[in-house]
Every structure is written in structure tokens, then in C-alpha cells.
Design a protein around this motif. Structure first.
Motif, PDB file in Angstrom:
ATOM      1  N   UNK A  79      -1.255  46.131 -42.474  1.00 31.82           N
ATOM      2  CA  UNK A  79      -0.458  46.973 -41.487  1.00 31.82           C
ATOM      3  C   UNK A  79      -1.237  48.454 -40.983  1.00 31.82           C
ATOM      4  N   UNK A  80      -1.749  48.791 -42.087  1.00 38.04           N
ATOM      5  CA  UNK A  80      -2.375  49.906 -41.964  1.00 38.04           C
ATOM      6  C   UNK A  80      -3.941  49.651 -41.123  1.00 38.04           C
ATOM      7  N   UNK A  81      -4.523  48.426 -41.169  1.00 36.98           N
ATOM      8  CA  UNK A  81      -5.662  48.192 -40.571  1.00 36.98           C
ATOM      9  C   UNK A  81      -5.324  47.504 -39.217  1.00 36.98           C
ATOM     10  N   UNK A  82      -4.001  47.261 -38.954  1.00 38.58           N
ATOM     11  CA  UNK A  82      -3.609  46.719 -37.512  1.00 38.58           C
ATOM     12  C   UNK A  82      -2.250  47.592 -36.992  1.00 38.58           C
ATOM     13  N   UNK A  83      -2.940  49.021 -36.633  1.00 44.73           N
ATOM     14  CA  UNK A  83      -1.756  50.041 -36.135  1.00 44.73           C
ATOM     15  C   UNK A  83      -1.053  49.263 -34.856  1.00 44.73           C
ATOM     16  N   UNK A  84      -1.640  48.615 -34.085  1.00 46.46           N
ATOM     17  CA  UNK A  84      -1.133  47.953 -32.952  1.00 46.46           C
ATOM     18  C   UNK A  84       0.283  47.485 -33.105  1.00 46.46           C
ATOM     19  N   UNK A  85       0.706  47.037 -34.359  1.00 46.86           N
ATOM     20  CA  UNK A  85       1.896  46.392 -34.731  1.00 46.86           C
ATOM     21  C   UNK A  85       2.753  47.317 -35.352  1.00 46.86           C
ATOM     22  N   UNK A  86       2.493  48.607 -35.292  1.00 46.04           N
ATOM     23  CA  UNK A  86       3.488  49.647 -35.973  1.00 46.04           C
ATOM     24  C   UNK A  86       4.532  49.630 -35.384  1.00 46.04           C
ATOM     25  N   UNK A  87       4.772  49.157 -34.086  1.00 46.01           N
ATOM     26  CA  UNK A  87       6.261  49.395 -33.533  1.00 46.01           C
ATOM     27  C   UNK A  87       7.213  48.298 -34.229  1.00 46.01           C
ATOM     28  N   UNK A  88       6.794  47.216 -34.827  1.00 47.41           N
ATOM     29  CA  UNK A  88       7.724  46.482 -35.557  1.00 47.41           C
ATOM     30  C   UNK A  88       7.994  46.886 -36.894  1.00 47.41           C
TER      31      UNK A  88
END
Length: 93
Positions: A79-88
Motif C-alpha cells: 500500500x505504501x507503493x500504491x498510494x492510489x488505493x489510500x482512500x480504501x
């Protein structure tokens, strides 16, 4: 590689197959509308299995309208490498 998701009322798992062989497993649990990613296991190294596992779990959570709490260190790093999913992500995580 193919993935299969198995769920129960309390949690479930994501399995990754390379042909007929299981090469990875991710375990998750539910607490209300929050899915905790508890453990990620890659049985073969260097194939990107961990990423496939977390990505499949993430897709499942999105499709079910769930928040995600990455408990295991691999999921946290993903998730640190994929911040685009931070909203979930569960704000309490």
C-alpha cells in the motif's frame, strides 16, 4: 498465474496458482466493513506472487465496498507503493 478467493463469514484467503501448483496464499479477516490482511505467503521467490496476492485482495475489497487494514508487513509495504488505493485504507490502521 491465476488467483482464487475463498471466503467465510469471518474471513478468507486468496490463493495463487502456477498451473496446478499453489505458489502463494494470503489470509484475511473481517471486522464489520474492514478487511484485515493478516498474512501473506509466497512459496516461490522472484515471481511477484506477493504483489499478485495483495492486488487480488485489494480488488476484492474494492468490489465489496470494504475498507482495508494491512496488518502484515508485506501488505503495508504494498500500500505504501500504491498510494492510489489510500482512500480504501482503514483510517485506524
Amino acid at each position: 498465474m491465476e488467483t482464487k478467493i475463498e471466503t467465510t463469514n469471518t474471513g478468507g484467503k486468496v490463493l495463487v496458482f502456477d498451473g496446478e501448483e499453489i505458489v502463494g496464499r494470503l489470509e484475511f479477516s473481517f471486522d464489520g466493513n474492514v478487511m484485515s490482511i493478516d498474512h501473506t505467503y509466497a512459496f516461490k521467490k522472484g515471481m511477484g506472487i506477493g504483489g499478485v496476492l495483495v492486488s487480488a485482495a485489494n480488488d476484492y475489497a474494492v468490489s465489496k465496498g470494504l475498507k482495508v487494514k494491512p496488518v502484515c508487513s508485506f501488505a503495508t509495504a504494498w500500500y505504501d507503493r500504491h498510494p492510489q488505493f489510500g482512500d480504501i485504507l482503514n483510517s485506524a490502521s
